[in-house]
Design an enzyme around this catalytic site. Structure first.
Site, PDB file in Angstrom:
ATOM      1  N   ASN A  11      54.065  -2.623   2.056  1.00 42.63           N
ATOM      2  CA  ASN A  11      53.545  -2.402   3.402  1.00 42.63           C
ATOM      3  C   ASN A  11      52.541  -3.524   3.690  1.00 42.63           C
ATOM      4  OD1 ASN A  11      52.348  -1.518   5.747  1.00 42.63           O
ATOM      5  ND2 ASN A  11      51.377   0.292   4.834  1.00 42.63           N
ATOM      6  N   LYS A  13      51.136  -4.261   6.352  1.00 42.12           N
ATOM      7  CA  LYS A  13      50.158  -3.892   7.399  1.00 42.12           C
ATOM      8  C   LYS A  13      50.050  -5.027   8.426  1.00 42.12           C
ATOM      9  CE  LYS A  13      48.035  -0.804   4.100  1.00 42.12           C
ATOM     10  NZ  LYS A  13      46.892  -0.020   3.696  1.00 42.12           N
ATOM     11  N   GLU A  98      46.779   5.351   8.310  1.00 46.59           N
ATOM     12  CA  GLU A  98      46.047   4.504   9.267  1.00 46.59           C
ATOM     13  C   GLU A  98      46.499   4.800  10.696  1.00 46.59           C
ATOM     14  OE1 GLU A  98      46.839   0.780   7.287  1.00 46.59           O
ATOM     15  OE2 GLU A  98      45.566   1.453   5.638  1.00 46.59           O
ATOM     16  N   GLU A 168      50.359   9.480  -0.203  1.00 42.81           N
ATOM     17  CA  GLU A 168      49.291   8.483  -0.221  1.00 42.81           C
ATOM     18  C   GLU A 168      47.949   9.154   0.048  1.00 42.81           C
ATOM     19  OE1 GLU A 168      50.847   4.298   0.701  1.00 42.81           O
ATOM     20  OE2 GLU A 168      50.531   5.269   2.623  1.00 42.81           O
TER      21      GLU A 168
HETATM   22  P1  PGA Z   1      47.012  -0.104  -0.795  1.00 48.94           P
HETATM   23  O1  PGA Z   1      47.736   0.510   0.492  1.00 48.94           O
HETATM   24  O2  PGA Z   1      48.078  -0.366  -1.814  1.00 48.94           O
HETATM   25  O3  PGA Z   1      46.350  -1.363  -0.309  1.00 48.94           O
HETATM   26  O4  PGA Z   1      46.025   0.916  -1.266  1.00 48.94           O
HETATM   27  C1  PGA Z   1      48.809   1.406   0.383  1.00 48.94           C
HETATM   28  C2  PGA Z   1      49.248   1.835   1.753  1.00 48.94           C
HETATM   29  O5  PGA Z   1      48.395   1.974   2.647  1.00 48.94           O
HETATM   30  O6  PGA Z   1      50.454   2.029   2.006  1.00 48.94           O
END
Ligand code: PGA
Length: 253
Positions: A11, A13, A98, A168
């Site tokens: 991901n 983002k 998020e 998560e």
């Molecule tokens: P992270 O994010 O691996 O940076 O903790 C995981 C996610 O939000 O899918």
């Protein structure tokens, strides 16, 4: 015992413009070409999808988006539909914490998006997870089970084959503080899996992949992925680093 092919999704983002995305894909491809027995999916921002889909042509890597709108088309300025995404990718992340926390996504919205994705032939990666407060109040099981039930409500039994769930815990995302392998597996095995079996039947529920996400990295991946019901990972920060992401994929293979 049900065999589930592990799935590792990156991901990205809101990171990587097209040029940077191309560089990341070009660094990843040689690392991942030879890895067998694990499904890998890259989820870049919308604007990178067309380019990345070209770069991935002929490779085994899958492509996913990070969000979608539930309507097919119309006056929804700034939004992207499932049918549009289907031109480029096979997967879509839905209900990431998020999006829930910053963009007001509710379980009802998640449910509409899941239905739209499935109708278009996309495989949803549906995210669930409790906040730190909920965790400390001892309501993890209630919160997570509730999100799975509501997010996946009213689906046809056949949908099970296309659905992926990602647990998560919000407190573990981007914090460097991953859940313990046993703690995460307990939620997968004792909370998420039973709801999936209840919704889709025992056999289908047992075959569904439940990914863990939240500070998974090249150091903790092997131990997390060795758990009975951790069927892969949804990787944020570490998916932006070719060596780290490749190491996680290899740990899953
Ligand atoms: P992270 O994010 O691996 O940076 O903790 C995981 C996610 O939000 O899918």
């Amino acid at each position: 015992m049900t065999q589930r092919t592990k799935l590792v999704a990156g991901n990205w983002k809101m990171n990587k413009d097209p040029q940077e995305a191309a560089a990341l894909v070009e660094a990843l491809l040689p690392e991942l070409e030879a890895v067998e027995g694990v499904e890998v999916v890259l989820c870049p921002p919308f604007v990178d999808l067309a380019l990345v889909s070209q770069l991935l042509e002929g490779s085994k890597l899958g492509l996913g988006a990070q969000n979608l709108h539930w309507e097919n088309s119309g006056a929804f300025t700034g939004e992207v539909s499932a049918a549009m995404l289907k031109a480029y990718c096979g997967y879509v992340i839905i209900g990431h914490s998020e999006r829930r926390a910053m963009f007001g996504e509710t379980d009802e919205i998640v449910n509409k998006k899941v239905k739209a994705a499935l109708a278009a032939g996309l495989k949803p990666i549906v995210c669930v997870g409790e906040t730190l407060e909920e965790n400390q109040a001892g309501s993890t099981a209630d919160v997570v089970a509730g999100q799975v039930r509501a997010g996946l409500a009213g689906l046809e039994p056949e949908a099970a084959g296309s659905l992926i769930v990602a647990y998560e815990p919000v407190w573990a995302i981007g914090t460097g503080l991953a859940a313990t392998p046993e703690g995460a597996n307990e939620v997968h095995r004792d909370v998420v899996r039973p709801v999936l079996r209840e919704l889709f039947g025992e056999k289908a529920g047992d075959a569904m992949r439940i990914l863990y996400g939240g500070s998974m990295n090249e150091k903790n991946a092997a131990e997390l992925l060795a758990q009975s019901d951790i069927d892969g990972g949804l990787i944020g920060g570490a998916s932006l680093k070719p060596a780290a992401f490749a190491a996680i994929v290899k740990a899953a293979a």
